[in-house]
Write a protein that holds these residues in place. Structure first.
Motif, PDB file in Angstrom:
ATOM      1  N   TYR A 482       0.839  -1.197   0.000  1.00 27.62           N
ATOM      2  CA  TYR A 482       0.000   0.000   0.000  1.00 27.62           C
ATOM      3  C   TYR A 482       0.876   1.251   0.000  1.00 27.62           C
ATOM      4  O   TYR A 482       1.680   1.448   0.919  1.00 27.62           O
ATOM      5  CB  TYR A 482      -0.884   0.043   1.244  1.00 27.62           C
ATOM      6  CG  TYR A 482      -2.069  -0.882   1.207  1.00 27.62           C
ATOM      7  CD1 TYR A 482      -3.127  -0.650   0.336  1.00 27.62           C
ATOM      8  CD2 TYR A 482      -2.142  -1.988   2.053  1.00 27.62           C
ATOM      9  CE1 TYR A 482      -4.228  -1.495   0.310  1.00 27.62           C
ATOM     10  CE2 TYR A 482      -3.245  -2.830   2.036  1.00 27.62           C
ATOM     11  CZ  TYR A 482      -4.283  -2.582   1.165  1.00 27.62           C
ATOM     12  OH  TYR A 482      -5.370  -3.419   1.139  1.00 27.62           O
ATOM     13  N   THR A 545      -6.837   5.286   7.368  1.00 20.52           N
ATOM     14  CA  THR A 545      -6.747   4.339   6.250  1.00 20.52           C
ATOM     15  C   THR A 545      -5.845   3.162   6.602  1.00 20.52           C
ATOM     16  O   THR A 545      -6.209   1.997   6.398  1.00 20.52           O
ATOM     17  CB  THR A 545      -6.214   5.048   4.993  1.00 20.52           C
ATOM     18  OG1 THR A 545      -7.125   6.077   4.609  1.00 20.52           O
ATOM     19  CG2 THR A 545      -6.046   4.067   3.843  1.00 20.52           C
ATOM     20  N   HIS A 549      -6.732  -1.006   7.276  1.00 21.34           N
ATOM     21  CA  HIS A 549      -6.108  -2.199   6.698  1.00 21.34           C
ATOM     22  C   HIS A 549      -5.696  -3.169   7.811  1.00 21.34           C
ATOM     23  O   HIS A 549      -5.895  -4.387   7.695  1.00 21.34           O
ATOM     24  CB  HIS A 549      -4.868  -1.807   5.900  1.00 21.34           C
ATOM     25  CG  HIS A 549      -5.166  -0.938   4.715  1.00 21.34           C
ATOM     26  ND1 HIS A 549      -4.245  -0.052   4.201  1.00 21.34           N
ATOM     27  CD2 HIS A 549      -6.280  -0.803   3.945  1.00 21.34           C
ATOM     28  CE1 HIS A 549      -4.776   0.574   3.165  1.00 21.34           C
ATOM     29  NE2 HIS A 549      -6.010   0.148   2.998  1.00 21.34           N
ATOM     30  N   ASP A 554      -5.702  -7.449   6.831  1.00 26.25           N
ATOM     31  CA  ASP A 554      -4.996  -7.372   5.548  1.00 26.25           C
ATOM     32  C   ASP A 554      -3.494  -7.324   5.829  1.00 26.25           C
ATOM     33  O   ASP A 554      -3.008  -6.373   6.433  1.00 26.25           O
ATOM     34  CB  ASP A 554      -5.434  -6.116   4.796  1.00 26.25           C
ATOM     35  CG  ASP A 554      -4.909  -6.051   3.373  1.00 26.25           C
ATOM     36  OD1 ASP A 554      -3.920  -6.744   3.074  1.00 26.25           O
ATOM     37  OD2 ASP A 554      -5.489  -5.307   2.560  1.00 26.25           O
ATOM     38  N   HIS A 558       2.748  -1.472   4.050  1.00 25.09           N
ATOM     39  CA  HIS A 558       2.649  -0.093   3.582  1.00 25.09           C
ATOM     40  C   HIS A 558       4.063   0.399   3.270  1.00 25.09           C
ATOM     41  O   HIS A 558       5.037  -0.107   3.817  1.00 25.09           O
ATOM     42  CB  HIS A 558       2.015   0.794   4.650  1.00 25.09           C
ATOM     43  CG  HIS A 558       0.582   0.445   4.944  1.00 25.09           C
ATOM     44  ND1 HIS A 558       0.229  -0.708   5.600  1.00 25.09           N
ATOM     45  CD2 HIS A 558      -0.577   1.104   4.683  1.00 25.09           C
ATOM     46  CE1 HIS A 558      -1.094  -0.760   5.712  1.00 25.09           C
ATOM     47  NE2 HIS A 558      -1.601   0.324   5.163  1.00 25.09           N
TER      48      HIS A 558
END
Length: 683
Positions: A482, A545, A549, A554, A558
């Motif tokens: 991400y 955000t 996650h 998930d 990142h």
């Protein structure tokens, strides 16, 4: 209709339903409790989902899929759907009666039109017979679900911003992985409002989540269990979708309640952060020209105040200290060649590299190639945007296998000379280059896969915003990452807010206007104050955000850049909010795990293989009494969650199953030597 009319109607319906059900239990061929004393039923480890197209059922279905729980969906809007009757739900022909579903998810308590419909009665009889729980994904407060009407000391309305609490019963039971208090998200208008009913429980109802009734000192249930008529219902009286934090927090408990803590699938919350370009300098955003020198669309060279951004030794010391204080490890994604170039240009000294190497054991290290070269096609920068250069015959000019391999190998060799704790199977290419990059490069560099194999690379990073799925590159697999909305080309909060304004502000307000008529972004109502906008708007937004996650299980990492650890050190406020937010929401038995890239890649690989096995209907799992038996294709790891005290059957003995997480034990497992299936003994 008033409360008394509702109650009278409810009583008439329930009395009628009870009489019909008693007769229907025998007529439908199901076994009433006690009638099958000679046999213990087999209960398949699969969930029945009755869907109506609304978001609450879709959210629970998504949680089942994410966890790895097998399920069957019956769509009420499908005219060709199967009829839910006794034969659909159970097989009573053999000596061991087989219940096909361990739990049932419904849109509400009576989705088939009336409480005495044949499908409703068949389902209720099935639940009584086999002790199967039913989740009412979203309903209103009324006596038929064990709650008073809201006009009797309750409340109905928008829950955005409303505090809620896990009750003592919830913490002692299925929601004990949560710390206690949480608040409904208030993201309107970007996210639809959450409407709900807070109501007083009646006899037989145990509240697991409640909230203070606005305007009073009383509390009302938002989620709880209603035990009645020999059945159990988990009653949810607020609307939600799969993305809202309140659902993400409660989703694990809903699945555990539904399966009684014994199910296929497992999920653990994790958070990993890659810091790219370590040892290399990053270009700086030009706040005057609204572009980044060095980019192809930023003409005129470096302007005043655009010196490259690079960490200092003090920044490195701060990073090590921050890690120790927060119990969190950063992944340092490094370019040794860029660092060596810096050293040679600065009299042979590099205090940053010296400090990082002194603390090398405190970090994880990932190969980012030696000098951050673009590993895809040869770029033709004479146009904006750039294009792939062509050979004389019109074919694409690619970076060679030898050159790609050298970029990987030289960085590895440098790490070995410095005794870095490096996992050679992990790689992050500069800009994820070598992989396809739309629109200019629609395919991978055909030389990339061979170069990865030459260097023993098994896991190469990709950009989740471009390719969210894991895929093979030769013998390697991608690990989607991400991108954090903390830009690579900024070192200060003011620069970050300025570039953010340029991207997310309309032309009329002085921005680029790219947010206008763009389905993936929304323009700011007004430009951010560059002095306060980063802390007040960008940090909480990005932290929310990233935390979303993490709490959804998930595992994808990142990524940010070394520039974000320099100067104003703007990455840390985001990380601080993510870690503090998580610890405020979850109990100590549910830690935020911090895996490295290879572990994340392995997790994604196992999940994909498991989903493929489920889709091919090649998994058999059931429970008979306290024995669970699971069969899956050879080589497929099986995810299982079970209660504390569960044992795995070995060839001649048993062993404690799994490792503890969120009040259960879970693991990826396979049959033991000479066994064809996994056998677990429940406590």
């Amino acid at each position: 209709m008033g409360g008394e009319d509702h109650m009278a109607l409810s009583a008439r319906r329930r009395n009628t339903a009870a009489l019909v059900t008693a007769a229907a239990t025998m007529a439908l061929g199901l076994v009433v409790p006690g009638a099958a004393a000679a046999t213990t039923p087999r209960i398949d480890l699969k969930v029945l989902v009755v869907a109506d197209g609304d978001s609450p059922v879709a959210a629970i279905t998504d949680q089942l899929r994410t966890t790895g729980v097998p399920y069957t969906v019956v769509d009420l809007n499908d005219p060709g759907r199967p009829v839910i009757d006794a034969a659909f739900l159970a097989d009573t022909a053999g000596s061991t009666h087989r219940a096909r579903y361990q739990g049932v998810v419904l849109p509400d308590e009576t989705p088939f039109g009336s409480p005495d419909s044949p499908e409703q009665l068949a389902l209720e009889a099935y639940e009584r017979t086999y002790g199967i729980g039913q989740v009412d994904a979203y309903t209103w407060a009324h006596p038929e679900v064990g709650l008073d009407y809201t006009d009797a000391g309750g409340w109905a309305g928008t829950l955005d911003g409303q505090p809620a609490q896990i009750t003592a019963a919830g913490k002692a039971g299925w929601f004990g992985y949560l710390d206690g208090a949480f608040t409904f998200e208030d993201n309107a208008p970007a996210v639809p409002e959450s409407y709900g009913y807070a109501a007083r429980p009646r006899a037989g109802f145990t509240s697991y989540v409640d909230t203070e009734v606005p305007g009073s000192t009383g509390r009302g249930s938002l989620l709880g269990e209603y035990a009645h008529d020999g059945r159990r219902e988990l009653v949810v009286t607020f609307a939600y979708n799969r993305y809202q934090q309140q659902f993400r927090l409660l989703a694990r408990g809903i699945v555990e309640w539904l399966t009684q803590g014994v199910h296929l699938g497992q999920v653990r919350n994790s958070f990993a952060v890659h810091v790219d370009d370590v040892l290399a300098p990053d270009s700086r955003w030009d706040t005057a020209r609204d572009c980044t020198p060095g980019d192809f669309d930023c003409a005129g060279g470096d302007g005043p105040g655009t010196a490259p951004i690079r960490m200092t030794a003090d920044d490195a010391a701060y990073a090590a200290q921050w890690q120790r204080e927060h119990g969190f490890t950063l992944d340092m994604v490094f370019n040794a060649g860029s660092g060596e170039e810096w050293r040679s240009e600065h009299g042979g000294a590099d205090a940053l590299a010296d400090r990082l190497l002194a603390d090398k054991a405190q970090y994880r290290w990932i190969n980012h190639t030696y000098t951050h070269q673009y590993l895809g096609c040869v770029q033709d920068t004479s146009t904006v945007p750039w294009t792939c250069a062509k050979n004389a015959d019109g074919s694409t000019r690619w970076m060679s296998r030898a050159d790609i391999s050298a970029q990987i190998r030289d960085n590895t060799d440098w790490a070995l000379t410095k005794s870095l704790p490096l996992d050679r199977t992990e790689l992050v290419t500069g800009e994820h280059s070598g992989l396809k990059t739309l629109p200019q490069q629609p395919t991978d560099n055909p030389n990339l896969a061979g170069a990865l194999a030459d260097n023993g690379v098994k896991w190469t990073a990709s950009d989740n915003s471009r390719e969210p799925g894991q895929r093979p590159v030769g013998t390697a697999l991608t690990v989607p990452r991400y991108p954090m909305n903390v830009y690579y080309n900024v070192g200060t909060k003011a620069e970050m807010a300025d570039e953010y304004n340029w991207i997310y502000t309309s032309r009329a307000d002085g921005g680029s206007g790219v947010c206008e008529n763009n389905p993936t972004s929304t323009c700011l109502a007004a430009p951010l104050d560059t002095a306060t906008g980063y802390d007040d708007v960008i940090v909480p937004q990005e932290a929310r955000t990233a935390l979303g996650h993490a709490v959804s299980g998930d595992p994808r990492p990142h990524y940010a850049h070394q520039s974000n650890l320099a100067e104003d050190r703007i990455l840390y406020p985001v990380l601080d909010q993510v870690l503090a937010g998580y610890r405020a929401l979850f109990a100590d038995n549910t830690p935020l795990e911090n895996p490295r890239q290879s572990a994340i890649g392995t997790e994604l690989q196992r999940r994909a293989a498991w989903q493929a096995a489920l889709a091919a209907n090649r998994v058999t799992a059931y429970r008979i009494g306290t024995t669970v038996t699971i069969t899956a294709p050879s080589g497929v790891q099986i995810p299982v969650t079970a209660p504390e005290g569960t044992k795995k059957q070995l060839l001649l003995s048993t062993a404690t199953f799994g490792t503890p997480y969120a009040g259960r034990r879970s693991a990826w497992t396979t049959p033991e030597l000479l066994q064809s299936s996994v056998t677990l003994k429940l406590p």
